[in-house]
Enzyme design. Structure first.
Site, PDB file in Angstrom:
ATOM      1  N   LYS A  65      26.134  78.631  42.155  1.00 13.52           N
ATOM      2  CA  LYS A  65      27.397  78.344  42.848  1.00 13.52           C
ATOM      3  C   LYS A  65      28.323  79.559  42.804  1.00 13.52           C
ATOM      4  O   LYS A  65      28.964  79.898  43.802  1.00 13.52           O
ATOM      5  CB  LYS A  65      28.070  77.113  42.221  1.00 13.52           C
ATOM      6  CG  LYS A  65      27.330  75.809  42.535  1.00 13.52           C
ATOM      7  CD  LYS A  65      27.824  74.629  41.708  1.00 13.52           C
ATOM      8  CE  LYS A  65      26.940  73.397  41.971  1.00 13.52           C
ATOM      9  NZ  LYS A  65      27.306  72.243  41.143  1.00 13.52           N
TER      10      LYS A  65
ATOM     11  N   GLN B 256      30.734  70.230  36.137  1.00 13.92           N
ATOM     12  CA  GLN B 256      29.287  70.069  36.250  1.00 13.92           C
ATOM     13  C   GLN B 256      28.817  68.877  35.412  1.00 13.92           C
ATOM     14  O   GLN B 256      29.213  68.716  34.258  1.00 13.92           O
ATOM     15  CB  GLN B 256      28.586  71.360  35.785  1.00 13.92           C
ATOM     16  CG  GLN B 256      27.081  71.376  35.976  1.00 13.92           C
ATOM     17  CD  GLN B 256      26.636  71.437  37.437  1.00 13.92           C
ATOM     18  OE1 GLN B 256      27.401  71.809  38.324  1.00 13.92           O
ATOM     19  NE2 GLN B 256      25.404  71.064  37.687  1.00 13.92           N
TER      20      GLN B 256
ATOM     21  N   ASP C  97      33.607  68.260  44.853  1.00 18.05           N
ATOM     22  CA  ASP C  97      32.352  67.518  44.682  1.00 18.05           C
ATOM     23  C   ASP C  97      32.357  66.209  45.477  1.00 18.05           C
ATOM     24  O   ASP C  97      31.301  65.611  45.698  1.00 18.05           O
ATOM     25  CB  ASP C  97      32.149  67.154  43.200  1.00 18.05           C
ATOM     26  CG  ASP C  97      31.161  68.064  42.489  1.00 18.05           C
ATOM     27  OD1 ASP C  97      30.280  68.629  43.166  1.00 18.05           O
ATOM     28  OD2 ASP C  97      31.265  68.186  41.253  1.00 18.05           O
TER      29      ASP C  97
HETATM   30  N1  LIG Z   1      29.511  68.134  39.297  1.00 14.57           N
HETATM   31  C1  LIG Z   1      28.274  68.294  39.767  1.00 14.57           C
HETATM   32  N2  LIG Z   1      28.086  68.586  41.069  1.00 14.57           N
HETATM   33  C2  LIG Z   1      26.824  68.766  41.560  1.00 14.57           C
HETATM   34  O1  LIG Z   1      26.651  69.030  42.771  1.00 14.57           O
HETATM   35  C3  LIG Z   1      25.711  68.646  40.665  1.00 14.57           C
HETATM   36  C4  LIG Z   1      25.967  68.343  39.320  1.00 14.57           C
HETATM   37  N3  LIG Z   1      27.247  68.162  38.904  1.00 14.57           N
HETATM   38  N4  LIG Z   1      24.946  68.214  38.443  1.00 14.57           N
HETATM   39  C5  LIG Z   1      23.579  68.423  38.829  1.00 14.57           C
HETATM   40  C6  LIG Z   1      23.328  68.211  40.312  1.00 14.57           C
HETATM   41  C7  LIG Z   1      22.126  68.937  40.823  1.00 14.57           C
HETATM   42  N5  LIG Z   1      22.637  69.923  41.762  1.00 14.57           N
HETATM   43  C8  LIG Z   1      21.878  70.949  42.345  1.00 14.57           C
HETATM   44  C9  LIG Z   1      22.464  72.014  42.991  1.00 14.57           C
HETATM   45  C10 LIG Z   1      21.716  73.050  43.503  1.00 14.57           C
HETATM   46  C11 LIG Z   1      20.354  73.049  43.381  1.00 14.57           C
HETATM   47  C12 LIG Z   1      19.568  74.198  43.890  1.00 14.57           C
HETATM   48  O2  LIG Z   1      20.096  75.167  44.390  1.00 14.57           O
HETATM   49  N6  LIG Z   1      18.259  74.179  43.761  1.00 14.57           N
HETATM   50  C13 LIG Z   1      17.386  75.270  44.179  1.00 14.57           C
HETATM   51  C14 LIG Z   1      16.540  75.770  43.030  1.00 14.57           C
HETATM   52  C15 LIG Z   1      17.305  76.113  41.795  1.00 14.57           C
HETATM   53  C16 LIG Z   1      16.388  76.403  40.605  1.00 14.57           C
HETATM   54  O3  LIG Z   1      15.653  77.395  40.679  1.00 14.57           O
HETATM   55  O4  LIG Z   1      16.411  75.627  39.628  1.00 14.57           O
HETATM   56  C17 LIG Z   1      16.453  74.766  45.266  1.00 14.57           C
HETATM   57  O5  LIG Z   1      16.211  73.535  45.309  1.00 14.57           O
HETATM   58  O6  LIG Z   1      15.958  75.569  46.027  1.00 14.57           O
HETATM   59  C18 LIG Z   1      19.743  71.984  42.764  1.00 14.57           C
HETATM   60  C19 LIG Z   1      20.505  70.925  42.258  1.00 14.57           C
HETATM   61  C20 LIG Z   1      23.977  69.837  41.830  1.00 14.57           C
HETATM   62  N7  LIG Z   1      24.416  68.832  41.067  1.00 14.57           N
END
Ligand SMILES: Nc1nc(=O)c2c([nH]1)NC[C@@H]1CN(c3ccc(C(=O)N[C@@H](CCC(=O)O)C(=O)O)cc3)C=[N+]21
Ligand SMILES: [Mg+2]
Length: 305
Positions: free
Chosen positions: A62, A106, A129
């Protein structure tokens, strides 16, 4: 005669990474316009508690994404023994700070902290969020709101990839507050980008396999790696995989593999379109967080205080 090789899967992949890049280019242009007229760049803050590997990665992504589009960003880190009162004081400080347009806390938070209480403490106009009950309620009512990033990212991804949603039967698996429940509401709305008939399935659902087999679109958001198998998917269905579980893998330098909620090897040959993990919904979540921050910074939903 030799058997025909299986069709390559790449052409029907839904490229969330590229779509998220496209959105970031648009946001960067909007930021350049703001700053050209003498306004400051949008500023996103993130609170990260503890040292969960996944959370560290997402929050780092982020912050990097903010840099990419020209935002200012602030990361506030705390140890996992921070008290609930101290965390609430940090939230109050960000609420009052006029230099911060939006912020996230988060999740997950340590067990001794009431996450609901923290979410409710975030001022709705800075809740990028989209987790605050004010924003969720406004979303349900169809009023302008800061929408939760993963659900709006899924809707935006299908729209930009030309996937037809109107009149389609969409089966959502999982009823979490941050994905399953809000995405089922958004997809059922009377919007050009939605208009689905939605079935919301969860751990108590009877005949899950039969219901999934009736889906034109499956959204898998249960957080159980490879839960959706080939026998649950109608040939030609669109499959959206929201899962990102780290599974221990000794063959990987990192020590883990990122697994979706869909058994990709079984389901990809059946699906007309499918999101990969990584590179599908995850990058869209971040792009939509940036978009919410722009909307918060410009007073697009709530007047600037
Ligand atoms: N307050 C809060 N807001 C959220 O939006 C929030 C949270 N807490 N807690 C956890 C979950 C999960 N989440 C993700 C965000 C980006 C990827 C992301 O970019 N994933 C990459 C891979 C990242 C890697 O390599 O691990 C992809 O799918 O290509 C995944 C999961 C946001 N969340
Ligand atoms: Mg808790």
């Amino acid at each position: 005669m030799t058997p025909t090789a299986p069709a390559p899967t790449a052409p029907h992949l839904i490229d969330g990474k590229q779509t998220a890049e496209d959105i970031k280019v648009e946001i960067a242009a909007a930021v350049a316009q703001l700053t050209a007229t003498g306004q400051r760049a949008p500023h996103l803050a993130a609170i990260l508690v503890g040292h969960d590997g996944g959370s560290e990665t997402y929050v780092r992504n982020k912050v990097l994404a903010c840099e990419r589009v020209g935002y200012d960003s602030t990361l506030l880190r705390f140890e996992d023994d921070i008290t609930e009162a101290d965390l609430l004081a940090q939230v109050a400080a960000l609420n009052e700070d006029p230099a911060i347009d939006g912020f996230i806390v988060q999740l997950p938070l340590p067990k001794h902290i009431d996450a609901e209480k923290v979410i409710e403490a975030v001022r709705p106009d800075k809740d990028v969020d989209g987790f605050h009950p004010m924003n969720l309620g406004r979303m349900v009512a169809g009023l302008p709101a800061l929408l939760p990033a993963t659900p709006s990212g899924i809707v935006e991804l299908m729209a930009r990839q030309g996937i037809k949603t109107s009149g389609q039967h969409c089966v959502v698996i999982g009823r979490s507050n941050i994905v399953g429940t809000p995405v089922s509401i958004l997809l059922a709305k009377n919007l050009d980008t939605a208009n689905c008939t939605v079935t919301l399935c969860h751990s108590r659902t009877k005949n899950l396999r039969e219901i999934c087999r009736q889906a034109d679109i499956i959204v898998a958001a249960i957080g159980r790696p490879e839960f959706v198998t080939g026998d649950m998917v109608k040939p030609g269905a669109v499959v959206i995989d929201v899962g990102t579980t780290r599974v221990t893998d000794a063959n990987k330098k990192s020590g883990f593999t990122l697994k979706g909620d869909v058994n990709f090897a079984e389901v990809a040959p059946l699906a007309s379109r499918i999101t990969p993990v990584p590179g599908g919904v995850g990058p869209m979540t971040i792009a939509m967080l940036l978009l919410n921050t722009l909307r918060a910074a410009t007073g697009a939903v709530y007047p600037k205080k």
